[in-house]
Scaffold this motif. Structure first.
Motif, PDB file in Angstrom:
ATOM      1  N   ARG A 124      25.562  22.912  42.942  1.00  0.00           N
ATOM      2  CA  ARG A 124      25.129  24.408  43.263  1.00  0.00           C
ATOM      3  C   ARG A 124      24.376  24.875  42.074  1.00  0.00           C
ATOM      4  O   ARG A 124      24.972  24.770  40.868  1.00  0.00           O
ATOM      5  N   THR A 125      23.308  25.599  42.048  1.00  0.00           N
ATOM      6  CA  THR A 125      22.395  26.006  41.030  1.00  0.00           C
ATOM      7  C   THR A 125      22.704  27.250  40.885  1.00  0.00           C
ATOM      8  O   THR A 125      22.792  28.288  41.682  1.00  0.00           O
ATOM      9  N   VAL A 126      22.918  27.780  39.498  1.00  0.00           N
ATOM     10  CA  VAL A 126      23.175  29.246  39.337  1.00  0.00           C
ATOM     11  C   VAL A 126      22.070  29.464  38.168  1.00  0.00           C
ATOM     12  O   VAL A 126      21.989  29.223  37.147  1.00  0.00           O
ATOM     13  N   ARG A 127      21.253  30.803  38.744  1.00  0.00           N
ATOM     14  CA  ARG A 127      20.156  31.126  37.836  1.00  0.00           C
ATOM     15  C   ARG A 127      20.525  32.399  37.213  1.00  0.00           C
ATOM     16  O   ARG A 127      21.733  32.837  37.395  1.00  0.00           O
ATOM     17  N   PRO A 128      19.912  32.517  35.973  1.00  0.00           N
ATOM     18  CA  PRO A 128      20.373  33.765  35.072  1.00  0.00           C
ATOM     19  C   PRO A 128      20.319  35.086  35.716  1.00  0.00           C
ATOM     20  O   PRO A 128      19.475  35.328  36.399  1.00  0.00           O
ATOM     21  N   PRO A 141      31.137  31.568  39.845  1.00  0.00           N
ATOM     22  CA  PRO A 141      32.468  31.835  40.725  1.00  0.00           C
ATOM     23  C   PRO A 141      33.777  31.440  40.284  1.00  0.00           C
ATOM     24  O   PRO A 141      34.088  30.657  39.254  1.00  0.00           O
ATOM     25  N   PRO A 142      34.954  31.943  40.866  1.00  0.00           N
ATOM     26  CA  PRO A 142      36.209  31.495  40.252  1.00  0.00           C
ATOM     27  C   PRO A 142      36.589  29.996  40.440  1.00  0.00           C
ATOM     28  O   PRO A 142      35.812  29.385  41.260  1.00  0.00           O
ATOM     29  N   HIS A 143      37.152  29.379  39.579  1.00  0.00           N
ATOM     30  CA  HIS A 143      37.847  28.028  39.495  1.00  0.00           C
ATOM     31  C   HIS A 143      36.672  27.093  39.188  1.00  0.00           C
ATOM     32  O   HIS A 143      36.827  25.693  39.610  1.00  0.00           O
ATOM     33  N   THR A 144      35.549  27.722  38.309  1.00  0.00           N
ATOM     34  CA  THR A 144      34.769  26.573  37.951  1.00  0.00           C
ATOM     35  C   THR A 144      35.297  26.151  36.674  1.00  0.00           C
ATOM     36  O   THR A 144      35.471  26.757  35.590  1.00  0.00           O
ATOM     37  N   LYS A 145      35.277  24.744  36.818  1.00  0.00           N
ATOM     38  CA  LYS A 145      35.849  23.906  35.596  1.00  0.00           C
ATOM     39  C   LYS A 145      34.874  23.482  34.570  1.00  0.00           C
ATOM     40  O   LYS A 145      35.263  23.301  33.412  1.00  0.00           O
ATOM     41  N   GLN A 225      42.904  31.591  35.435  1.00  0.00           N
ATOM     42  CA  GLN A 225      43.519  32.467  36.260  1.00  0.00           C
ATOM     43  C   GLN A 225      42.557  32.583  37.404  1.00  0.00           C
ATOM     44  O   GLN A 225      42.866  33.492  38.345  1.00  0.00           O
ATOM     45  N   GLY A 226      41.554  31.759  37.526  1.00  0.00           N
ATOM     46  CA  GLY A 226      40.675  31.774  38.945  1.00  0.00           C
ATOM     47  C   GLY A 226      39.901  32.904  39.147  1.00  0.00           C
ATOM     48  O   GLY A 226      39.807  33.444  40.246  1.00  0.00           O
ATOM     49  N   ARG A 227      39.399  33.735  38.164  1.00  0.00           N
ATOM     50  CA  ARG A 227      38.595  34.814  38.354  1.00  0.00           C
ATOM     51  C   ARG A 227      37.104  34.581  38.006  1.00  0.00           C
ATOM     52  O   ARG A 227      36.907  33.608  37.473  1.00  0.00           O
ATOM     53  N   MET A 228      36.376  35.314  38.670  1.00  0.00           N
ATOM     54  CA  MET A 228      34.963  35.418  38.308  1.00  0.00           C
ATOM     55  C   MET A 228      34.868  35.547  36.714  1.00  0.00           C
ATOM     56  O   MET A 228      35.643  36.336  36.315  1.00  0.00           O
ATOM     57  N   GLY A 229      33.638  35.237  36.224  1.00  0.00           N
ATOM     58  CA  GLY A 229      33.158  35.621  34.967  1.00  0.00           C
ATOM     59  C   GLY A 229      31.768  35.279  34.726  1.00  0.00           C
ATOM     60  O   GLY A 229      31.001  35.169  35.440  1.00  0.00           O
TER      61      GLY A 229
END
Length: 256
Positions: A124-128, A141-145, A225-229
């Motif tokens: 998945r691509t995440v743009r600024p 998104p949460p749980h991004t390792k 903690q599985g939170r967005m950031g």
């Protein structure tokens, strides 16, 4: 100096009409200037590039003492731009004098836009979210390792000139990285450990590192903690880039 650093496309160029050829490299006890086909050249200097050689048949591989250009070369090796570029320009100008109506080499189109984005799990691509000229911010998104910092990448030897002895594919120069989640800010410095990080190059004594256009950045300990950031990147330099240069292969991100 390496002749590749003097290629100007007219009087010094790659002959691509020859599609197959054989050449022999001779190693002497001491690195030497030798004559081959009435041309001065050099014997082989074992700086451990021999690992790229291929052998067939009953040939034994012999390992000698690893040598260096600084200590063992028969003549000094010069790749300093301050020395090479004036000679490059002199040969370039000489070619224009000798060959009239010489076709002008087509200049490759360039851009300063790195097209910087992130690639996370499953490709998945995440743009600024924001960009102010130096700082990029990305919502994760949460749980991004882990993420891959993906951008255009070009070699300085291609976009500046062959007289620049840097053949690394460089994406962007990343300094400070901060991950923000809730009321917590975590500064990430793992990208500065370039010898162990996939897709990163050191930047000398500066507290920053170059990507190769597809650099991995682990985040697991900061997102337990599985939170967005929000991931904040400080980018100090990048480009120019060749538009004809294919973008970094992001397929590896699926197995990150």
């Amino acid at each position: 100096m390496p002749v590749r650093m003097l290629v100007n496309g007219s009087s010094v160029f790659y002959d691509k009409s020859i599609t197959s050829y054989t050449y022999y490299h001779v190693e002497t006890e001491q690195h030497s200037v030798i004559t081959a086909d009435n041309v001065l050249t050099e014997s082989y200097l074992d700086t451990r590039s021999g690992s790229s050689f291929q052998q067939t048949g009953k040939v034994a591989r012999l390992y000698g003492i690893s040598r260096t250009w600084e200590k063992d070369a028969a003549a000094p090796l010069c790749v300093d731009r301050a020395v090479v570029e004036p000679l490059f320009r002199k040969l370039e100008q000489r070619a224009k004098t000798l060959v009239k109506d010489q076709p002008v080499p087509e200049m490759a189109e360039q851009t300063g836009d790195p097209d910087l984005h992130l690639v996370i799990d499953a490709g998945r691509t995440v743009r600024p979210l924001r960009y102010d000229g130096t700082h990029y911010s990305f919502m994760l998104p949460p749980h991004t390792k882990s993420v891959r910092i993906v951008s255009r990448a070009s070699r300085p030897s291609d976009v500046i000139g062959p007289f620049v002895d840097d053949r690394r594919y460089l994406g962007v120069l990343v300094a400070k990285i901060v991950f923000v989640t809730g009321s917590q800010n975590y500064e990430i410095t793992s990208h500065l450990q370039t010898e162990t990080m996939d897709g990163w190059y050191g930047a000398g004594e500066e507290p920053c590192a170059w990507t190769n256009g597809n650099a991995v950045l682990p985040l697991c300990e900061h997102m337990a903690q599985g939170r967005m950031g929000i991931l904040l990147l400080e980018v100090r330099a990048g480009g120019p880039y060749l538009l004809s240069q294919p973008k970094a292969d992001v397929r590896l991100s699926q197995s990150a």
